[in-house]
Design an enzyme around this catalytic site. Structure first.
Site, PDB file in Angstrom:
ATOM      1  N   ARG A  47       0.806  -1.179   0.000  1.00 17.33           N
ATOM      2  CA  ARG A  47       0.000   0.000   0.000  1.00 17.33           C
ATOM      3  C   ARG A  47       0.853   1.249   0.000  1.00 17.33           C
ATOM      4  NH1 ARG A  47      -3.461  -0.091   2.918  1.00 17.33           N
ATOM      5  NH2 ARG A  47      -4.171  -1.696   1.537  1.00 17.33           N
ATOM      6  N   ASP A 105       6.367  -7.558   1.434  1.00  8.75           N
ATOM      7  CA  ASP A 105       6.276  -6.215   0.849  1.00  8.75           C
ATOM      8  C   ASP A 105       6.722  -5.149   1.835  1.00  8.75           C
ATOM      9  OD1 ASP A 105       4.031  -6.985   2.420  1.00  8.75           O
ATOM     10  OD2 ASP A 105       3.102  -5.083   1.842  1.00  8.75           O
ATOM     11  N   GLU A 106       7.051  -4.005   1.269  1.00  9.13           N
ATOM     12  CA  GLU A 106       7.274  -2.775   2.027  1.00  9.13           C
ATOM     13  C   GLU A 106       8.152  -2.950   3.260  1.00  9.13           C
ATOM     14  OE1 GLU A 106       3.448  -0.014   1.162  1.00  9.13           O
ATOM     15  OE2 GLU A 106       3.137  -1.528   2.690  1.00  9.13           O
ATOM     16  N   VAL A 107       9.299  -3.558   3.090  1.00 12.63           N
ATOM     17  CA  VAL A 107      10.212  -3.687   4.226  1.00 12.63           C
ATOM     18  C   VAL A 107      11.010  -2.392   4.356  1.00 12.63           C
ATOM     19  CG1 VAL A 107      12.056  -5.037   5.263  1.00 12.63           C
ATOM     20  CG2 VAL A 107      10.352  -6.152   3.790  1.00 12.63           C
TER      21      VAL A 107
END
Lengths: 544, 544
Positions: free
Chosen positions: A2, B361-363
């Protein structure tokens, strides 16, 4: 997976916690915003202290003046009573207040599962007990049997201390608002005890007209949806249901004189509001101090009227030939005014409010321009090619009709913009998003009363917490004298029905409309978004 | 009071009409889009003819090949039967199909109030009667006791003619899809007669993976909401529930080995999914031919894990001092992998699907960068300052763990973008809105299987009929060989939970997700928005 937005916590998280987040021990006396403007605005540090630490953390809209102490009182659901106080001009004969006592008792204690275990002793912590809320209505003409109106007095004074709390109001409408506030002060702790802090509240609305517009034409709304919405309005101290009952798409209002309007103009035989339905809405609203202002919008937005009333709409032409389509109400026929005279006689009698909303917005002149008889009429009357004059001619006649029934009227801003001759007591509703502040200046400069709807079109949805946008509107931010400012009597949150029906009405409108509710009730300086977020989260939880 | 948008009719108007709009007399045989691409696309004039005139006006998603005639058959609710056909490899021993028979009987006839008046004679118009729908499942291993999987055969062939209709499918999963279609063909006329037109349908999905993502971490969703959503998914022939069950905000999954994860990481003791809850979701989904793929996203999005599992997350530093905050899962400790080995052993056993979604995701690397021990580890391993290598190191170990349990895995696109060493059978889910077509090219060029989510983030709301935007996406519009195109196995409509809970889940997701459902099921050339609008309106009505 996101964007940055994705990490924002939802407005609604509070609801999932189930209980209001109120710590068990409170020690400080706190004064809150909403104090008169002459007092200094509290410093941020003070808010740090208050964060999550005071019971008024769930009050919505925030009262004008509020003082609470850390001293807690206990309420025993089996014993606590809402009663008429000594010296009140109202007693058990006032069904409205009796009904409100039952309702608020249920709100405060009814949800508690623990109550079902029978008569429980009070908590063991030794708090003093609050035995009663005594309601004292002081005016000799307190309004119990009547309908709320624009000049109703909604002020109240609430003192919560043991052994009894006192709610004083001049009129029954103020008592209703005070009952809502009292119920918001009571909370249940983790052990199932009901507590309230010693408090003193002095409260009154900033604006007299605080409305919600529902649209039952684009989609029909079942009665239950409307009544549920009236409950939510009362929780937020709204006092006007602007019922946009008919429009182009459908005519669900079942008229007594003209039953064919709904027979042919409603979506189906089932999708109507019978006289009984209408009465139920009005009475349910009255019991909550809410006015019902119906809107019968003409001369535009009337396609559905044409199905059940022959010759009411203007036949459109292409050259010399009628196209078979119809435009706005036909303003050149006597039969039109005969119909409207009879129709608005009914409306004036069915709806008790002193005001009727007459619409008057978005009149498309193309059809009038195409019609040879209308053109001839324009010539005769010397209107030239200024169709706004024809519109004003029509509106003027409708206003005269409605005036003759001793009703006031509200119109959308175009009626003013198009320079219709308006009586001085006309209320103009400002809805166009662009330059609405300028429009408020113009309307009030001309001496008319105004209602603001433009920044509060809640049918326009977008991702995220858009309630902040609605909350941040300051209605009086327009150029004008003090006298002009006084002419702005309030505002309305509008939920148009193109994409709203019973399946999504409630979660789409609430708590977003609550933001408008606080803006219209609370003091002008109540603008802190962080504090509002916290209270609104708790308020939503309570509403659910 | 509204802009030009205001005049748009809502998508939902159809629902208010209560009945499907099907005229009583049909005379033409019509062929619909969905025919093989080699056939010519029907001309607009043909659609004019079809508009409002054929029963398949409410079919959703549109079958691949469809032929109906004007010849109507009547169904008598008291007599009509859904039965196993001769030669079927399934019989009354298949609870899944028996359950589906009951369910679809109820959908077709249960809503009718008229049925309650008792056994009614058939209509008097003399249509022939349809006595049965015979379901023939042909494979010797039809899958009744098993779970649906990526390679399940959902194709079916449906012939509706008197005296019996025949539904043939290789596997039970195709039978379920055919039952849904058959139920959509049956309609009730104004006189309460149930009718179906003679039809022949040959149908199969365009993509094998057609998913809905629900997020139960940002807001907890009660079991009932999840089950209702599974019903809606079946109505739209979706076959994967991507259950984004935990995230930063909360950990509602009650683990058997690690109960403290939800004890401390859930919003409350009530806001959890017990093993029984999880089993119920999986079984309810199985009965509808829907796979349940759980997502346990690591190493980022794990704040809630840290509450119940000591030392799992990386301590963040400011200079020499720990800040007290925590970052992603700590990838340098053996204890981390011991925990994950045990945890995913449980997950692999609790969830029967062949795939687990592992997130990735999004680390955010900031915390890792701040931690002296992590920096030391980077040096030892020769990762330099490339923290994507550390992420890949971690992911690689998780993939190995999960592989050892014979599970496949799905990951978000960053895992691919950051060049983690992936096994060839890894499924990559593409979620980033920008240039997703390019990402699909890259992923499939590297030989990986892909799922598309990017254009279908349904939590992003906006005013109006945004379903058209979702509908107009063509998943295969990316540069690549035929072989690459085959690697795109489907897509998912994602409803992230920041602003979604039980109060708004259903009206926010449906029928907007239906647009994605048809895109993933129907033929590529089914793209006409006007036709889709008409069918979707009726479909929504039926779903309600």
């Amino acid at each position: 997976r996101r964007s940055g937005m994705g990490r924002a916590m939802g407005l609604a998280v509070g609801l999932l916690l189930g209980l209001l987040l109120v710590p068990a021990v409170l020690v400080s006396t706190s004064f809150r915003r909403g104090a008169p403007p002459s007092e200094p605005t509290p410093e941020p540090a003070e808010w740090e202290l208050a964060w999550g630490a005071v019971p008024e953390d769930s009050l919505w809209p925030l009262p004008q003046r509020l003082r609470t102490s850390g001293r807690q009182l206990q309420l025993a659901p089996g014993r606590f009573q809402l009663v008429h106080g000594a010296g009140s001009s109202l007693g058990p004969g006032c069904g409205l207040l009796e009904d409100a006592f039952r309702r608020y008792y249920e709100y405060m204690f009814g949800q508690s599962r623990r109550r079902q275990r029978g008569h429980r002793p009070l908590g063991v912590r030794g708090e003093p007990e609050l035995w009663q809320l005594q309601v004292v209505v002081e005016s000799p003409d307190p309004g119990c049997q009547s309908y709320p109106h624009l000049a109703s007095n909604e002020a109240y004074h609430l003192t919560v201390t043991d052994p009894v709390a006192i709610l004083k109001a001049d009129e029954v409408w103020g008592a209703l608002r005070g009952l809502e506030t009292f119920s918001q002060l009571v909370y249940e702790d983790d052990y199932g005890s009901f507590l309230v802090n010693e408090s003193e509240i002095d409260d009154f609305p900033r604006f007299a007209h605080r409305g919600i517009l529902l649209d039952t034409s684009r989609h029909y709304l079942p009665l239950k949806s409307i009544l549920t919405n009236l409950d939510a309005m009362a929780f937020n101290k709204f006092n006007v249901l602007h019922w946009h009952i008919v429009d182009d798409q459908s005519f669900p209002y079942q008229s007594i004189y003209f039953p064919e309007l709904s027979d042919k103009g409603a979506y189906s035989y089932d999708h109507i509001y019978t006289p009984t339905d209408v009465y139920l809405v009005i009475e349910y609203a009255r019991l909550r101090g809410i006015r019902v202002i119906p809107e019968f919008d003409t001369p535009g937005h009337t396609q559905s009227w044409g199905k059940g009333q022959k010759d009411l709409l203007t036949p459109c032409y292409s050259g010399e030939q009628p196209t078979g389509s119809f435009g706005p109400v036909n303003p050149i026929l006597n039969t039109t005014y005969n119909f409207m005279t009879k129709f608005f006689k009914e409306i004036s009698s069915v709806f008790p409010d002193a005001y009727i909303h007459l619409g008057g917005d978005e009149v498309n002149f193309d059809c009038w321009k195409s019609n040879p008889e209308v053109k001839e009429f324009m010539k005769e009357r010397g209107f030239g090619i200024d169709y706004a004059k024809l519109e004003s001619y029509y509106i003027q006649k409708i206003l005269d009709i409605v005036s003759s029934y001793n009703k006031g009227y509200i119109v959308w801003q175009e009626v003013f913009d198009n320079k219709a001759q308006l009586k001085p007591d006309t209320v103009v509703e400002v809805w166009m998003g662009k330059n609405y502040a300028h429009e408020l200046s113009s309307v009030t400069e001309a001496g008319f009363t105004a209602i603001l709807a433009a920044p509060w079109y809640l049918d326009y949805i977008s991702y995220g917490q858009d309630w902040k946008k609605y909350y941040s509107v300051e209605p009086l931010n327009f150029t004008g004298s003090e006298k002009q400012k006084k002419l702005l009597i309030g505002g309305e949150a509008c939920l148009w029905g193109e994409f709203v029906d019973a399946t999504n009405l409630t979660p789409r409108l609430w708590p977003r409309a609550s933001a408008v509710g606080e803006r219209l009730w609370s003091n002008r300086n109540v603008t802190d978004l962080r504090d509002a977020y916290k209270r609104l989260t708790n308020h939503r939880c309570r509403m659910l």
